[in-house]
Write an enzyme that holds these catalytic residues in place. Structure first.
Site, PDB file in Angstrom:
ATOM      1  N   SER A   1       7.297  -5.621   6.980  1.00 24.81           N
ATOM      2  CA  SER A   1       6.871  -6.497   8.072  1.00 24.81           C
ATOM      3  C   SER A   1       7.534  -7.866   8.032  1.00 24.81           C
ATOM      4  O   SER A   1       6.869  -8.899   7.980  1.00 24.81           O
ATOM      5  CB  SER A   1       5.351  -6.613   8.086  1.00 24.81           C
ATOM      6  OG  SER A   1       4.841  -6.724   6.787  1.00 24.81           O
TER       7      SER A   1
ATOM      8  N   ARG B   1       0.838  -1.197   0.000  1.00 26.28           N
ATOM      9  CA  ARG B   1       0.000   0.000   0.000  1.00 26.28           C
ATOM     10  C   ARG B   1       0.869   1.241   0.000  1.00 26.28           C
ATOM     11  O   ARG B   1       1.824   1.336   0.769  1.00 26.28           O
ATOM     12  CB  ARG B   1      -0.911   0.048   1.232  1.00 26.28           C
ATOM     13  CG  ARG B   1      -1.962  -1.034   1.258  1.00 26.28           C
ATOM     14  CD  ARG B   1      -2.898  -0.846   2.456  1.00 26.28           C
ATOM     15  NE  ARG B   1      -3.759  -1.996   2.624  1.00 26.28           N
ATOM     16  CZ  ARG B   1      -3.432  -3.097   3.302  1.00 26.28           C
ATOM     17  NH1 ARG B   1      -2.265  -3.173   3.908  1.00 26.28           N
ATOM     18  NH2 ARG B   1      -4.264  -4.103   3.398  1.00 26.28           N
TER      19      ARG B   1
ATOM     20  N   ASP C   1       5.721  -3.393  10.765  1.00 29.06           N
ATOM     21  CA  ASP C   1       4.280  -3.071  10.734  1.00 29.06           C
ATOM     22  C   ASP C   1       3.673  -2.964  12.133  1.00 29.06           C
ATOM     23  O   ASP C   1       2.768  -2.158  12.365  1.00 29.06           O
ATOM     24  CB  ASP C   1       3.482  -4.054   9.863  1.00 29.06           C
ATOM     25  CG  ASP C   1       3.657  -5.505  10.252  1.00 29.06           C
ATOM     26  OD1 ASP C   1       4.465  -5.805  11.137  1.00 29.06           O
ATOM     27  OD2 ASP C   1       2.963  -6.348   9.651  1.00 29.06           O
TER      28      ASP C   1
HETATM   29  P1  ADP Z   1      -1.252  -8.202   5.500  1.00 31.67           P
HETATM   30  O1  ADP Z   1      -0.884  -9.153   6.579  1.00 31.67           O
HETATM   31  O2  ADP Z   1      -0.608  -8.514   4.207  1.00 31.67           O
HETATM   32  O3  ADP Z   1      -1.085  -6.784   5.900  1.00 31.67           O
HETATM   33  P2  ADP Z   1      -4.139  -8.613   5.977  1.00 31.67           P
HETATM   34  O4  ADP Z   1      -4.119  -8.049   7.345  1.00 31.67           O
HETATM   35  O5  ADP Z   1      -5.239  -8.149   5.091  1.00 31.67           O
HETATM   36  O6  ADP Z   1      -2.800  -8.421   5.143  1.00 31.67           O
HETATM   37  O7  ADP Z   1      -4.247 -10.195   6.140  1.00 31.67           O
HETATM   38  C1  ADP Z   1      -4.356 -11.038   5.040  1.00 31.67           C
HETATM   39  C2  ADP Z   1      -4.631 -12.439   5.571  1.00 31.67           C
HETATM   40  O8  ADP Z   1      -5.914 -12.474   6.202  1.00 31.67           O
HETATM   41  C3  ADP Z   1      -4.645 -13.505   4.491  1.00 31.67           C
HETATM   42  O9  ADP Z   1      -3.891 -14.611   4.984  1.00 31.67           O
HETATM   43  C4  ADP Z   1      -6.116 -13.909   4.377  1.00 31.67           C
HETATM   44  O10 ADP Z   1      -6.232 -15.296   4.186  1.00 31.67           O
HETATM   45  C5  ADP Z   1      -6.688 -13.545   5.715  1.00 31.67           C
HETATM   46  N1  ADP Z   1      -8.083 -13.084   5.593  1.00 31.67           N
HETATM   47  C6  ADP Z   1      -8.608 -12.244   4.686  1.00 31.67           C
HETATM   48  N2  ADP Z   1      -9.932 -12.069   4.882  1.00 31.67           N
HETATM   49  C7  ADP Z   1     -10.248 -12.814   5.956  1.00 31.67           C
HETATM   50  C8  ADP Z   1     -11.461 -13.081   6.665  1.00 31.67           C
HETATM   51  N3  ADP Z   1     -12.636 -12.561   6.292  1.00 31.67           N
HETATM   52  N4  ADP Z   1     -11.393 -13.900   7.743  1.00 31.67           N
HETATM   53  C9  ADP Z   1     -10.219 -14.445   8.118  1.00 31.67           C
HETATM   54  N5  ADP Z   1      -9.057 -14.245   7.490  1.00 31.67           N
HETATM   55  C10 ADP Z   1      -9.068 -13.457   6.420  1.00 31.67           C
HETATM   56 MG    MG Z   2      -0.946  -5.279   7.153  1.00 33.31          MG
END
Ligand code: ADP
Ligand code: MG
Length: 466
Positions: free
Chosen positions: A152, A89, A205
């Site tokens: 992160s 992002r 992060d």
């Molecule tokens: P990042 O860790 O890259 O910053 P996120 O916080 O969006 O990204 O987390 C992404 C993870 O969350 C992915 O592993 C995905 O499988 C999981 N995820 C996405 N939507 C959901 C949901 N509705 N419930 C549970 N897990 C989810």
């Molecule tokens: Mg994140």
């Protein structure tokens, strides 16, 4: 949450004796008692102390070089690049001076090529797109734009804007990066595109999440991520950090990045490993690493569920013994399907039916199959939420003096935001280990996209004198 074997979520209406016996076995493996949690918390605390004394321990307790707190009254627009496990992002955060932040952001999905090879050039191209789309690209006459960089992955930070990558986690595996300064790698890629952008802060992060939470809420002490992976950061009194050899900050405190996802990775002795966890670990790209993260975070819970599903199907206790090409493939079940399964309260569990028959490619399912799937989602999710409380409790009890007044915890990540009951089970489990008069001072809230906003806030703190 009840952990009794007669919990109605795990009594499968219409199941055969064999099916129920298999579910009962899973319940025994996955539902943790308070005394199990207590023992693990004690070990977690010991590992924290160990990491404060020396480098190279299981909990790395990495000094972040962030020693200040925002006041919440600062104003202006600041930039950040937030590299998570799934997305990148680009963020422009405008601080309103009253603890509020307006953000403008653009999201890019990491390509397979970026994850395996071209990561830093990919990031630089995204920065270029973001600036050009908004006409923000500095010309030769203008000063460079400074950006915070949220990264992160475990980094041995060497200053506020440099740090050596210790190892890749969460599915990234770009060669030639471990052991090198990730800011240098990004700065070089930006230079190759002729972009006048200076990375002024390298931010984990969790540290970003904590700082963005601190801008909105001055009593913030801890930032946590429950997303693709899991990790946390907190403000520690520098005099408690025996391994810190740098100058004593004026504030007397520094944010530490715990890298808590690694807990128990050295000896696998404390976490409740099941055969389904071991199977996942063995086939992951980082076997015997990130043991705690693998039981808690979004990248892994779907895969644990898949292992359980196959274990049942292979005994002809699910889907009449059928599997599918999709189900046979690793990582094919996203954790969001577990959320969907828990939410489905329709009489025929039609949402779960869709997941089984469309997403998993299994042609037919009975109502009992769907009920079992729902129980699996509950078990895997509840264990994750209860295990999450261990890190929270251990950290809070590390500085009990802070619990006598309001103390806030900012949390980001899709698991916390979307997984049903995650937040509620987490808070409830924490309440069992912290005396009530102290627990009432603790508040949790979603620090949405805090990881990026926090990096912009740190970029702001770097540009501002005391
Ligand atoms: P990042 O860790 O890259 O910053 P996120 O916080 O969006 O990204 O987390 C992404 C993870 O969350 C992915 O592993 C995905 O499988 C999981 N995820 C996405 N939507 C959901 C949901 N509705 N419930 C549970 N897990 C989810
Ligand atoms: Mg994140």
């Amino acid at each position: 949450m009840s952990s009794s074997p007669t919990d109605p979520r795990f009594v499968i209406e219409g199941a055969t004796e064999e099916q129920q016996a298999a579910v009962d076995e899973l319940v025994k493996q996955f539902l943790l008692t308070d005394s199990q949690l207590e023992a693990i918390t004690k070990e977690f605390r010991r590992r924290m102390e160990e990491g404060l004394v020396a480098d190279g321990k299981v909990l790395k307790m990495i000094p972040s070089y962030v020693t200040k707190r925002p006041k919440g009254t600062e104003t202006g627009s600041y930039y950040a690049i937030d590299l998570g496990g799934t997305n990148l992002r680009l963020i422009r955060a405008t601080l309103d001076g009253k603890g509020g932040v307006k953000t403008e952001h653009q999201k890019f999905t990491l390509t397979e090529e970026a994850k395996a090879r071209t990561l830093f050039d990919f990031i630089a191209q995204c920065v270029e797109t973001f600036l050009d789309d908004r006409n923000l690209r500095p010309t030769g006459q203008q000063p460079p734009i400074s950006m915070g960089f949220t990264f992160s992955y475990p980094v041995q930070q060497t200053s506020i804007n440099s740090g050596i990558l210790v190892q890749w986690t969460k599915g990234l595996n770009v060669p030639g990066c471990v052991g090198r300064d990730v800011v240098r790698l990004l700065q070089d890629a930006l230079l190759r595109l002729g972009l006048r952008v200076k990375i002024s802060a390298l931010v984990n992060d969790t540290v970003g999440t904590l700082l963005s939470s601190a801008y909105a809420n001055p009593s913030s002490q801890m930032g946590i991520i429950f997303g693709t992976g899991t990790n946390a950061a907190y403000y520690e009194d520098v005099s408690n950090v025996a391994k810190w050899k740098g100058p004593n900050p004026a504030s007397g405190e520094m944010v530490l990045n715990m890298e808590w996802g690694a807990f128990d990775s050295d000896d696998f002795a404390f976490l409740p490993f099941t055969p389904h966890d071991i199977k996942l670990d063995r086939k992951s790209i980082n076997p015997r690493k990130q043991a705690y993260e693998k039981m808690i975070s979004g990248m892994y819970l779907g895969e644990i569920a898949r292992n359980i599903i196959l274990w049942l199907a292979d005994q002809r206790l699910l889907f009449d013994g059928r599997s599918s090409d999709i189900l046979n493939a690793m990582w094919s079940i996203d954790t969001s399907y577990l959320s969907a399964a828990i939410i489905d309260e329709s009489p025929t569990l039609s949402e779960i039916q869709q997941v089984i028959e469309k997403t998993m490619g299994v042609p037919r399912s009975t109502l009992v199959d769907r009920r079992i799937l729902r129980a699996i989602a509950h078990l895997v999710g509840e264990r994750a939420a209860r295990l999450s409380s261990i890190g929270v409790v251990a950290t809070l009890l590390k500085r009990p003096e802070l619990l006598s007044k309001p103390i806030h915890i900012g949390i980001d990540g899709s698991m916390y935001e979307h997984f049903p009951n995650f937040e509620c089970i987490l808070a409830k489990t924490v309440s069992r280990f912290i005396p009530e008069h102290q627990f009432k001072n603790i508040s949790f809230s979603l620090a949405k996209d805090g990881s990026g906003v926090g990096a912009a806030i740190i970029a702001m703190l770097m540009a501002t004198e005391d």
